[in-house]
Design a protein around this motif. Sequence first.
Motif, PDB file in Angstrom:
ATOM      1  N   UNK A 167      22.323  45.498  25.699  1.00  0.00           N
ATOM      2  CA  UNK A 167      21.372  45.129  26.444  1.00  0.00           C
ATOM      3  C   UNK A 167      22.345  44.725  27.980  1.00  0.00           C
ATOM      4  N   UNK A 168      20.837  45.207  29.313  1.00  0.00           N
ATOM      5  CA  UNK A 168      21.425  44.430  30.455  1.00  0.00           C
ATOM      6  C   UNK A 168      20.855  42.649  30.372  1.00  0.00           C
ATOM      7  N   UNK A 218      28.839  43.406  22.726  1.00  0.00           N
ATOM      8  CA  UNK A 218      28.181  44.813  23.130  1.00  0.00           C
ATOM      9  C   UNK A 218      27.644  44.735  24.162  1.00  0.00           C
ATOM     10  N   UNK A 219      27.632  44.069  25.256  1.00  0.00           N
ATOM     11  CA  UNK A 219      26.220  44.388  26.148  1.00  0.00           C
ATOM     12  C   UNK A 219      26.994  45.490  26.780  1.00  0.00           C
ATOM     13  N   UNK A 220      25.641  46.318  27.713  1.00  0.00           N
ATOM     14  CA  UNK A 220      26.140  47.115  28.152  1.00  0.00           C
ATOM     15  C   UNK A 220      26.410  47.260  29.809  1.00  0.00           C
ATOM     16  N   UNK A 221      25.585  45.886  31.007  1.00  0.00           N
ATOM     17  CA  UNK A 221      25.840  46.200  31.585  1.00  0.00           C
ATOM     18  C   UNK A 221      24.906  44.118  32.351  1.00  0.00           C
ATOM     19  N   UNK A 273      11.777  45.477  25.170  1.00  0.00           N
ATOM     20  CA  UNK A 273      13.025  44.967  26.020  1.00  0.00           C
ATOM     21  C   UNK A 273      14.179  45.287  26.446  1.00  0.00           C
ATOM     22  N   UNK A 274      15.168  45.885  27.031  1.00  0.00           N
ATOM     23  CA  UNK A 274      16.191  46.353  27.521  1.00  0.00           C
ATOM     24  C   UNK A 274      17.104  45.233  27.842  1.00  0.00           C
ATOM     25  N   UNK A 275      15.759  43.555  29.114  1.00  0.00           N
ATOM     26  CA  UNK A 275      16.770  43.112  29.506  1.00  0.00           C
ATOM     27  C   UNK A 275      16.730  41.876  28.819  1.00  0.00           C
ATOM     28  N   UNK A 276      17.758  41.084  29.274  1.00  0.00           N
ATOM     29  CA  UNK A 276      17.844  39.424  28.534  1.00  0.00           C
ATOM     30  C   UNK A 276      18.522  38.717  29.481  1.00  0.00           C
ATOM     31  N   UNK A 277      17.762  37.809  29.469  1.00  0.00           N
ATOM     32  CA  UNK A 277      18.755  36.500  31.104  1.00  0.00           C
ATOM     33  C   UNK A 277      19.545  35.674  30.349  1.00  0.00           C
ATOM     34  N   UNK A 278      20.377  35.167  31.545  1.00  0.00           N
ATOM     35  CA  UNK A 278      21.127  34.202  31.228  1.00  0.00           C
ATOM     36  C   UNK A 278      21.351  33.445  32.103  1.00  0.00           C
ATOM     37  N   UNK A 279      20.922  31.955  31.446  1.00  0.00           N
ATOM     38  CA  UNK A 279      20.287  31.068  32.652  1.00  0.00           C
ATOM     39  C   UNK A 279      21.263  29.695  32.998  1.00  0.00           C
ATOM     40  N   UNK A 280      21.061  29.629  34.276  1.00  0.00           N
ATOM     41  CA  UNK A 280      22.023  28.634  35.025  1.00  0.00           C
ATOM     42  C   UNK A 280      21.106  27.456  35.089  1.00  0.00           C
ATOM     43  N   UNK A 304      24.553  51.105  36.217  1.00  0.00           N
ATOM     44  CA  UNK A 304      25.794  51.058  34.928  1.00  0.00           C
ATOM     45  C   UNK A 304      24.793  51.604  33.559  1.00  0.00           C
ATOM     46  N   UNK A 305      24.185  50.865  33.285  1.00  0.00           N
ATOM     47  CA  UNK A 305      23.587  50.885  31.811  1.00  0.00           C
ATOM     48  C   UNK A 305      23.137  52.283  31.554  1.00  0.00           C
TER      49      UNK A 305
END
Length: 729
Positions: free
Chosen positions: A290-291, A94-97, A57-64, A204-205
């Motif tokens: 990644x996104x 190197x994130x893309x979006x 997957x190209x999706x990564x989550x940064x959690x609050x 954007x990605x």
Amino acid sequence: MENDRNRWTARLVLPGLILFSLLMTVLLSFTTPMQNLKLGVTDQLFELRGPIPIQDSSVVIVAISQQADQEIPQKYPWPTDLYANLVNNLDEAGVRAIGFDVIFDKTDNYSLSNDSAFAEAIMQSKKVILGASVQSEGQGRGQGSSSQITRFVRPHQLLRQANENPLGLVRTYNDLDSAIRKYILSTSYNGERYLSLGLEVLKLFKNIAPEEVSGTPDSFKLGPFEIPWYSNNLMAINYFGGPGTFPRYSFENVIDDSTVILASEDSSFQTNTFSDPYYGLKQSGVFEDKIVLVGATMPELNDLHSTPFAPQDAMPGVEMHANAIQTILSGKYIHHISPWFNLTLIVLLITLVAWAGRRYSGLGGFMTYFSLGILVVALTIFEFLEFRFILDVISMLIALTVGYVTTQSYEYVIEQREKRRLRNLFSSYVSPTVVEEMVESNKEPELGGDEVYMTAFFSDIQSFSAFSEKLPAKTLVKLINEYLSAMTDILTTHGGTLDKYIGDAIVAFFGAPVPQEDHAYKACVVSQLMQLKLDELRRKWRSEGEKWPEIVHYMRNRIGINTGKMVTGNMGSESRFNYTMMGDNVNLAARCESGAKQFGVYTMVTADTKREAEAHGNRCVFRYLDRIVVKGKTEPVDVYEIMGLREHMSDTQFACKQKFEQAIEVYKRQKWDKAIALFEESRELEFYVPNEKSFIHTNPSLVYLDRCKTMKKNPPPADWNGVYVMKSK
């Protein structure tokens, strides 16, 4: 001939069963319990399929997260310079979006310099999509998209000016059970279209230009992606698993570099989870190309929702965006059966089960029903697992069940039985002609009402309490029954509908349940026929001598009529109801009946009734009475007396009408002396002369004589518009 008729009837039974079963299936399918059951079946299909691996997957989550809130010295909402640090670190990785499932609509609580730092990071990065929301009145972020839009919640101006990228909507769409299975692709506000956060991040990605975004009848085009519609501006989310399916990193770990000291660190000991050259997140490459979606996972922030894999408000909103993005990137879309194809399958199933039920014995019909049910369930599971295609299994099972039950319980005589029931239901208060017309047109009203333009009719016996005091109960009942029978016969013969009896009062209407073009004219004519019939009854009662006390010889009734929009239909409970009317115009008709007493007249109608009646006939002679505000109202209405039917009017009555209306014109110009003189002349011509014995107390000319004399002594204000406010009903 009889045999031919029977054969044709037999041939029509199966189509009738199919049509009835189809109608019942459609009605049941759209009930709330069935809709909820359909949603539950969808969730069960996801559970049956299970999670789908997403290692690439190209999706990564940064959690609050709660952990972040404990590690960061300030409690949430945190200073926005931390978000600046986050954006800068993700850029280095190197994130893309970067998509924020957070709306920064308020300035920083600590220092404006924090916002400036965040804005500077956004400007330098050029990879940030900020969240916004179109909200409806009384709507939080978790509400559906069907209510009226009232405001646009977006980041404050400093952040908007710093970001060259469009805003992404974080608004959610809730199904009937409040779970989220659909994703809003775009929303219009003030003439502008805004894409969802997921779509803006994908633009954007993939470097998708604005002109590469468009909609077709079948899909939403986003560069190389063709997203199939679920319905207007919605796509079905293919959930790849429950909470935690996508790689998730806590906020404090992503900002933890040499410039940040967390609660678990001090100035002498720092781990720098992000920037450590050996094991830091930057070094590991988890964000490269990644996104990154930034959103809340803390329960306190109320951004947890129900989904097929998280039925009890367990999935953070940011993960729904992640699942929607992954659905588009993978091309593994969820497809729903089209309404027309679904209808075709339903008709086919009903036809099969109805045919089998009539062709075979009870056991054969049941086995057909049971086998088709098993086949439908198996086909539904197969289509979803193999093709991600969701069939409307509940509607199909309803169709089978309704078709089977209807076929087994059907009796040919039901059609005639329903017609007899309809006749019996309405024959007591609707004319036989109207009943037959309703039966032939199949216009049996159901529980509920419709707004109809028609005429309300109220009739009441004058001074009825005096009759009650002078007559024994049995004699009074006999008198009232004779009176009501005569009046009701006239009413129903001329197409009126009896609403109810209230003691001696008759409540009726014209124009429903079967529409009538001339409902007002019929009501007016009926009122005068009733007056003539009552005069005939009075002569009869006088001829019967001592059988009736003298008071009966002078019985009179008052009638009020109004025309307008009213609600008519079966009102009450499912087991017991009354075909009746209600509404403001009904109340006005009742006020006309009671208000006629103040003018000494026996039939008073509104201007709307007069206008409608005169458009369809000229038998009734109307006399203008006044412009009044009836008890309980604020708007004035013109009211008229029906003096009688033209063929029964005397020359004296016509002369009275002419003289009275001349006096009214002078009265409106406040020429009191001249008006008094004219009303004196019309008084001599009035048909009803005050007589205590006959319960006649006044007439319109006398009413205006008293009013003119009063106004002469106490003139009305200069802006008087001729309106008279009635103080009683």
